[in-house]
Design an enzyme around this catalytic site. Sequence first.
Site, PDB file in Angstrom:
ATOM      1  N   CYS A  69       8.801   2.663   5.007  1.00  0.00           N
ATOM      2  CA  CYS A  69       7.727   2.525   6.006  1.00  0.00           C
ATOM      3  C   CYS A  69       7.510   3.773   6.850  1.00  0.00           C
ATOM      4  CB  CYS A  69       8.023   1.333   6.895  1.00  0.00           C
ATOM      5  SG  CYS A  69       8.154  -0.184   5.944  1.00  0.00           S
ATOM      6  N   THR A  87       0.878  -1.180   0.000  1.00  0.00           N
ATOM      7  CA  THR A  87       0.000   0.000   0.000  1.00  0.00           C
ATOM      8  C   THR A  87       0.912   1.225   0.000  1.00  0.00           C
ATOM      9  OG1 THR A  87      -0.122  -0.168   2.419  1.00  0.00           O
ATOM     10  CG2 THR A  87      -1.965  -1.080   1.179  1.00  0.00           C
TER      11      THR A  87
HETATM   12  C1  UGA Z   1      10.087   0.170  10.518  1.00  0.00           C
HETATM   13  C2  UGA Z   1       9.655  -0.179  11.962  1.00  0.00           C
HETATM   14  O1  UGA Z   1      10.804  -0.149  12.819  1.00  0.00           O
HETATM   15  C3  UGA Z   1       9.011  -1.563  12.041  1.00  0.00           C
HETATM   16  O2  UGA Z   1       8.534  -1.799  13.350  1.00  0.00           O
HETATM   17  C4  UGA Z   1       7.841  -1.600  11.042  1.00  0.00           C
HETATM   18  O3  UGA Z   1       7.182  -2.856  11.054  1.00  0.00           O
HETATM   19  C5  UGA Z   1       8.390  -1.335   9.651  1.00  0.00           C
HETATM   20  O4  UGA Z   1       8.969  -0.003   9.638  1.00  0.00           O
HETATM   21  C6  UGA Z   1       7.256  -1.416   8.663  1.00  0.00           C
HETATM   22  O5  UGA Z   1       6.371  -0.553   8.693  1.00  0.00           O
HETATM   23  O6  UGA Z   1       7.165  -2.401   7.911  1.00  0.00           O
HETATM   24  P1  UGA Z   1      12.242  -0.364   9.070  1.00  0.00           P
HETATM   25  O7  UGA Z   1      11.721   0.643   8.096  1.00  0.00           O
HETATM   26  O8  UGA Z   1      12.731  -1.668   8.562  1.00  0.00           O
HETATM   27  O9  UGA Z   1      11.120  -0.734  10.170  1.00  0.00           O
HETATM   28  O10 UGA Z   1      13.479   0.314   9.799  1.00  0.00           O
HETATM   29  P2  UGA Z   1      13.894   0.934  11.190  1.00  0.00           P
HETATM   30  O11 UGA Z   1      14.952   0.070  11.718  1.00  0.00           O
HETATM   31  O12 UGA Z   1      12.765   1.294  12.059  1.00  0.00           O
HETATM   32  O13 UGA Z   1      14.582   2.281  10.663  1.00  0.00           O
HETATM   33  C7  UGA Z   1      13.814   3.261   9.950  1.00  0.00           C
HETATM   34  C8  UGA Z   1      14.644   4.495   9.701  1.00  0.00           C
HETATM   35  O14 UGA Z   1      14.875   5.197  10.918  1.00  0.00           O
HETATM   36  C9  UGA Z   1      16.042   4.239   9.124  1.00  0.00           C
HETATM   37  O15 UGA Z   1      16.318   5.225   8.167  1.00  0.00           O
HETATM   38  C10 UGA Z   1      16.969   4.346  10.308  1.00  0.00           C
HETATM   39  O16 UGA Z   1      18.256   4.745   9.950  1.00  0.00           O
HETATM   40  C11 UGA Z   1      16.257   5.403  11.139  1.00  0.00           C
HETATM   41  N1  UGA Z   1      16.496   5.295  12.591  1.00  0.00           N
HETATM   42  C12 UGA Z   1      16.061   4.203  13.252  1.00  0.00           C
HETATM   43  C13 UGA Z   1      17.123   6.317  13.266  1.00  0.00           C
HETATM   44  O17 UGA Z   1      17.524   7.340  12.683  1.00  0.00           O
HETATM   45  N2  UGA Z   1      17.300   6.222  14.617  1.00  0.00           N
HETATM   46  C14 UGA Z   1      16.874   5.122  15.308  1.00  0.00           C
HETATM   47  O18 UGA Z   1      17.068   5.099  16.537  1.00  0.00           O
HETATM   48  C15 UGA Z   1      16.227   4.097  14.619  1.00  0.00           C
END
Ligand code: UGA
Length: 439
Positions: A266, A86
């Site tokens: 996401c 989606t």
């Molecule tokens: C995210 C959520 O963490 C999951 O719980 C969710 O299920 C998923 O989206 C989804 O909707 O399918 P994801 O996109 O794989 O997962 O990645 P994250 O590890 O959450 O990181 C997202 C972004 O935030 C990245 O760009 C990462 O570098 C950044 N980030 C993450 C930060 O800048 N600081 C943090 O402490 C954590």
Amino acid sequence: MKLTVIGCGYLGATHAACMAELGHDVLGMDSDMDKVAVLNSGKAPIHERDLDDLIAKHTASGKLSFTASYAEAAAFGDLHFIGVGTPQQPGENAYDLSHLFAAVRQLAPRLKGPAVVAVKSTVPVGTAPRVRDIFHEFAPAGDRIEVAWNPEFLRESFAIEDTLRPDRLVLGFETEHSWAEAVLRQCFDKIIESGTPAIVTDWATAELAKGAANAFLATKISFINAMAEVCEKSGANVAELADILGHDVRIGRRGMRPGLGFGGGCLPKDLGGFITRADDLGADEAAGILREAAAVNARRRQRVIDLAREELGTDLRGKRITVWGAAFKPETDDIRDSPALAVAQKLHELGATVTVTDPKALDNARKLHPELDYVEDPIAAVDDADLLLHLTEWHQFTHIDPKRLATRTTSPKVIDARGTLNTDQWREAGWITRTLGRI
Ligand code: UGA
């Protein structure tokens, strides 16, 4: 159990393989014949840790196969998961639900007997009744089709782990005591038996759960990045501040890494989709905090551009900038809304010659941004650079000895946007360092 998974992208392919791992007979269905052929050959259509192995294991064991036929899927079993994408509507924040409704319209007329359809795709709250209406109107089984809402919370590069050992299962039903609950509990029995809480709720709460979780995670990141802005003005150190705050169990350190902010397929999409739906519902004031989270996130990217201009002068034409990182986070080749590439592209627009390196995402980056230069080796990538930007925190980059690099540049200057380089070491090696949230 015999079950199907409709839509075999990142979410669906992972779910299908994990359901086979739980012991079920699984038929994955995707309208993309090429993807089906890849999956049936035992390979994952995307790069995800251990997914190739799991698909190979279960296509070989006979528990997992894939088809492009809705008729086969409808006839295969009485539990159908829908995990189609989606995405964002082009140029807007709202979700594009066309794949979801296309799948529902294809499946409905082929469901002859009672069945449970469990939707995993992320949607705006209020979608479930529309899905139910289509099944009840167009399925020969009519109102014996029970729609359940079962959002996923998996993180890229931990997708299998998060599917087999999730923090919680959310099961949303139209009414209390739906017979679909027993079906889903049976499907997930191994996960539930291992102690995972299964929260049974109504459709609207289950639909909101995913968007609200991602909105919170995005806001948590933006909170610490807002603190980074204050640190930059006051001389404080945001990394140490995050550690101090994180020791309070009510706050927690996880998911609060300061830096260049969030990207990917996401968090940005779900934050935007959540705000749009809240506005539609007249809850626009409640969405104000989320609008601010999005604004903080955009400012982090701009901050790197501003720092680059502070170091190199406002006119970037003719300047050579090396960018470490193209993926939106480490351990993936996914470049959707990658903060690193957004910064690289902006610097290119401003006239700099930008060379990008990344351990896994270069092929994808090349296709989307042919205007940038690419080099495989992160050390060779800094040759003749006027400035190095560390934008995605791959461990491969953090382990490079800065002494080996300093003489390859025209002047050793680095901006660490993720705060994971050992800046003391870099300074000792002769580098001028700037770190987001510490200057
Ligand atoms: C995210 C959520 O963490 C999951 O719980 C969710 O299920 C998923 O989206 C989804 O909707 O399918 P994801 O996109 O794989 O997962 O990645 P994250 O590890 O959450 O990181 C997202 C972004 O935030 C990245 O760009 C990462 O570098 C950044 N980030 C993450 C930060 O800048 N600081 C943090 O402490 C954590």
